[in-house]
Each structure stands twice: as structure tokens, then as C-alpha cells.
Design a protein around this motif. Structure first.
Motif, PDB file in Angstrom:
ATOM      1  N   GLN A   1      -5.143  10.977  -3.797  1.00 29.84           N
ATOM      2  CA  GLN A   1      -4.440   9.747  -3.457  1.00 29.84           C
ATOM      3  C   GLN A   1      -3.000   9.808  -3.947  1.00 29.84           C
ATOM      4  O   GLN A   1      -2.729  10.192  -5.084  1.00 29.84           O
ATOM      5  CB  GLN A   1      -5.143   8.533  -4.060  1.00 29.84           C
ATOM      6  CG  GLN A   1      -4.526   7.201  -3.640  1.00 29.84           C
ATOM      7  CD  GLN A   1      -5.283   6.007  -4.191  1.00 29.84           C
ATOM      8  OE1 GLN A   1      -6.010   6.120  -5.175  1.00 29.84           O
ATOM      9  NE2 GLN A   1      -5.120   4.870  -3.562  1.00 29.84           N
TER      10      GLN A   1
ATOM     11  N   TRP B   1      -0.758   1.266  -3.026  1.00 29.20           N
ATOM     12  CA  TRP B   1      -0.914   1.703  -4.413  1.00 29.20           C
ATOM     13  C   TRP B   1       0.256   2.559  -4.872  1.00 29.20           C
ATOM     14  O   TRP B   1       0.580   2.594  -6.057  1.00 29.20           O
ATOM     15  CB  TRP B   1      -2.230   2.458  -4.583  1.00 29.20           C
ATOM     16  CG  TRP B   1      -2.708   2.520  -6.001  1.00 29.20           C
ATOM     17  CD1 TRP B   1      -2.848   3.643  -6.783  1.00 29.20           C
ATOM     18  CD2 TRP B   1      -3.114   1.419  -6.830  1.00 29.20           C
ATOM     19  NE1 TRP B   1      -3.318   3.308  -8.027  1.00 29.20           N
ATOM     20  CE2 TRP B   1      -3.499   1.943  -8.086  1.00 29.20           C
ATOM     21  CE3 TRP B   1      -3.205   0.039  -6.623  1.00 29.20           C
ATOM     22  CZ2 TRP B   1      -3.945   1.158  -9.137  1.00 29.20           C
ATOM     23  CZ3 TRP B   1      -3.659  -0.760  -7.663  1.00 29.20           C
ATOM     24  CH2 TRP B   1      -4.014  -0.199  -8.903  1.00 29.20           C
TER      25      TRP B   1
ATOM     26  N   SER C   1      -1.275   8.596  -7.633  1.00 26.39           N
ATOM     27  CA  SER C   1      -2.441   8.269  -8.462  1.00 26.39           C
ATOM     28  C   SER C   1      -2.416   9.120  -9.727  1.00 26.39           C
ATOM     29  O   SER C   1      -1.679  10.104  -9.835  1.00 26.39           O
ATOM     30  CB  SER C   1      -3.738   8.530  -7.689  1.00 26.39           C
ATOM     31  OG  SER C   1      -3.894   9.930  -7.447  1.00 26.39           O
TER      32      SER C   1
END
Length: 256
Positions: free
Chosen positions: A141, A77, A144
Motif C-alpha cells: 500500500q 491514506w 504505508s
């Protein structure tokens, strides 16, 4: 020799027919969607290690309307925009928050779901408000929107230190064993895990920031963006988006 050549010719024809049938039955265009496969309930692995979730169902339904074969590609991500820019994926679609910074890198659909960045801690924790985070260890995270929300909040200057994780599951695991005091994360994800472990976590009443989810398309690909947006609008009109939302959230939360 002639007999052998004839046999080879026939065999080659059979293979050509098989290949032709295969391509005819699978002649749809492919749409590769980058996901974080540990982002419940938007996109995650179930007990059979299959990808499930609201965004997974939503993307499949939209892809069907558009005439695409949808392929989900789990990605790091923290490198999502690079994956999109390189062409390895066609869309970023998994609880992807719309921000001004990200708008500089990708094209966004209209928002389809509201969310907020919240603070999660343990039920037994004395932390009850944002000011209580002063001097505390916070997890989130990496790359993020939780990081963006925390950095933009005045409390950031007061927290002890911030630990970044590959995913929220790892962060919550460290929260449970006391390596961090609280986690900054998406409310929709936090409430999912709270429903699974009812007496473990709690949310602070104060949120860090409201936000909205959108789908990221590569810069310059307005054609795909418009095609996708039309499919999403059609799903709102025919009620299919509402049905998917009710399946995962118990109510219609899709923005119209």
C-alpha cells in the motif's frame, strides 16, 4: 396583508422551534476521524456498505466517553497527514503505525495494539523466506508503514521491483492473478484475509518489522490528545476496550 404577515411570522416561529429542538438534541461536539475504509478488520465496509471494524467500535466508544459525536471520513491514506494538518479531520485512527518519521508530523496517543509488517504470498508459491524475494515483484500500500519496513530491510536491495497500491485489497487481488509475487502488509490485516480465504494465502515465518498502532492528533492540539488518552485509559480500566478486542480478535489484545 396583515393576515399574510401574521401567517409568515407564525411559520417562522415554528421553523425556529424545530431548529432549536434539532440543535438541542444534537449539541455534542463533532469529532471527525480519518479512516482507510478497506483496512479489515480495523475499519472496512461490510456487505451493507456500512463501516465496521475494531477501530470503528473503539473510536465510537471513546467518542462517547469524551462527549463527542463521532463522524468517520474515508480518506486517501497516502494523504492522511495532510488531511489532519488541514483540519479536515481531527484524528487519524485506523491501524495507524507509530514511526519516528510520523512523530515529526503528528502527536500520538500511547500505543494500543501490537502489529508487525509481514510478507504474504500464495499457498502454492515457492517463496518461503525473505531471501526468496530476491528478483521478485513486491506489492504494498502506498505511503504505508509496510513501505517503511521493506525499505529498512536488507532484502529491499535484492527485490526485482515494488508496485504501490491505493489499498491492500487491490494488492491482494493482483497477487492472486500473478501480477506480483508477494505483498508486504500488516499482519493483523493479512490474518483477516487468510481467515476468509483459507487455502489461498500464506505468511512467511520471518517478519519485516514489529510495530505498534497509535492514534494521530494534529500537532499543537495537546488538549484533544490528553482528552482522548484519558478516555482510552478509562476504557482499559472498565473493560470496554477488552470487550471490543474479544469481539474482533477473539482475545484481549489491547495494550494496557
Amino acid at each position: 396583508m396583515k393576515r399574510f404577515i401574521a401567517i409568515l411570522f407564525v411559520f417562522g416561529m415554528i421553523l425556529s422551534l424545530i431548529a432549536g429542538c434539532s440543535s438541542t438534541s444534537n449539541n455534542k461536539k463533532e469529532l471527525v476521524i480519518g479512516v482507510d475504509d478497506q483496512f479489515a478488520p480495523m475499519g472496512f465496509r461490510d456487505d451493507k456498505n456500512e463501516l465496521v471494524g475494531f477501530d470503528i467500535d473503539y473510536a465510537r466508544a471513546a467518542g462517547k466517553k469524551m462527549g463527542y459525536n463521532v463522524v468517520f471520513q474515508p480518506i486517501d491514506w497516502s494523504a492522511k497527514e495532510s488531511e489532519l494538518a488541514s483540519g479536515r479531520i481531527n484524528l487519524i485512527w485506523n491501524g495507524y503505525t507509530i514511526t519516528d518519521e510520523r512523530k515529526q508530523k503528528v502527536l500520538f496517543t500511547k500505543p494500543y495494539l501490537k502489529n508487525s509488517q509481514v510478507i504474504v504470498t500464495l499457498q502454492k508459491s515457492p517463496i518461503t523466506k525473505l531471501d526468496d524475494l530476491a528478483g521478485k515483484k513486491i506489492g504494498l500500500q502506498s505511503m504505508s508503514s509496510a513501505a517503511d519496513a521493506l525499505n529498512a530491510n536488507p532484502i529491499k536491495a535484492k527485490v526485482g521491483n515494488v508496485t504501490e497500491y491505493k489499498d491492500n485489497v487491490s494488492a491482494l487481488s493482483d497477487l492472486k492473478i500473478g501480477r506480483v509475487d508477494a505483498i508486504a502488509m500488516d499482519e493483523v490485516v493479512a490474518r483477516y484475509y487468510m481467515s476468509k480465504e483459507k487455502d489461498t494465502f500464506k505468511l512467511l515465518n520471518e517478519s519485516l518489522a514489529p510495530e505498534e498502532y497509535g492514534i494521530g492528533v494534529k500537532k499543537g492540539n495537546e488538549k484533544l490528545l490528553n482528552e482522548l488518552q484519558k478516555a482510552l485509559d478509562d476504557m482499559n480500566k472498565d473493560g470496554s476496550a477488552a470487550e471490543i478486542s474479544k469481539k474482533w480478535f477473539g482475545e484481549d489484545k489491547v495494550l494496557k
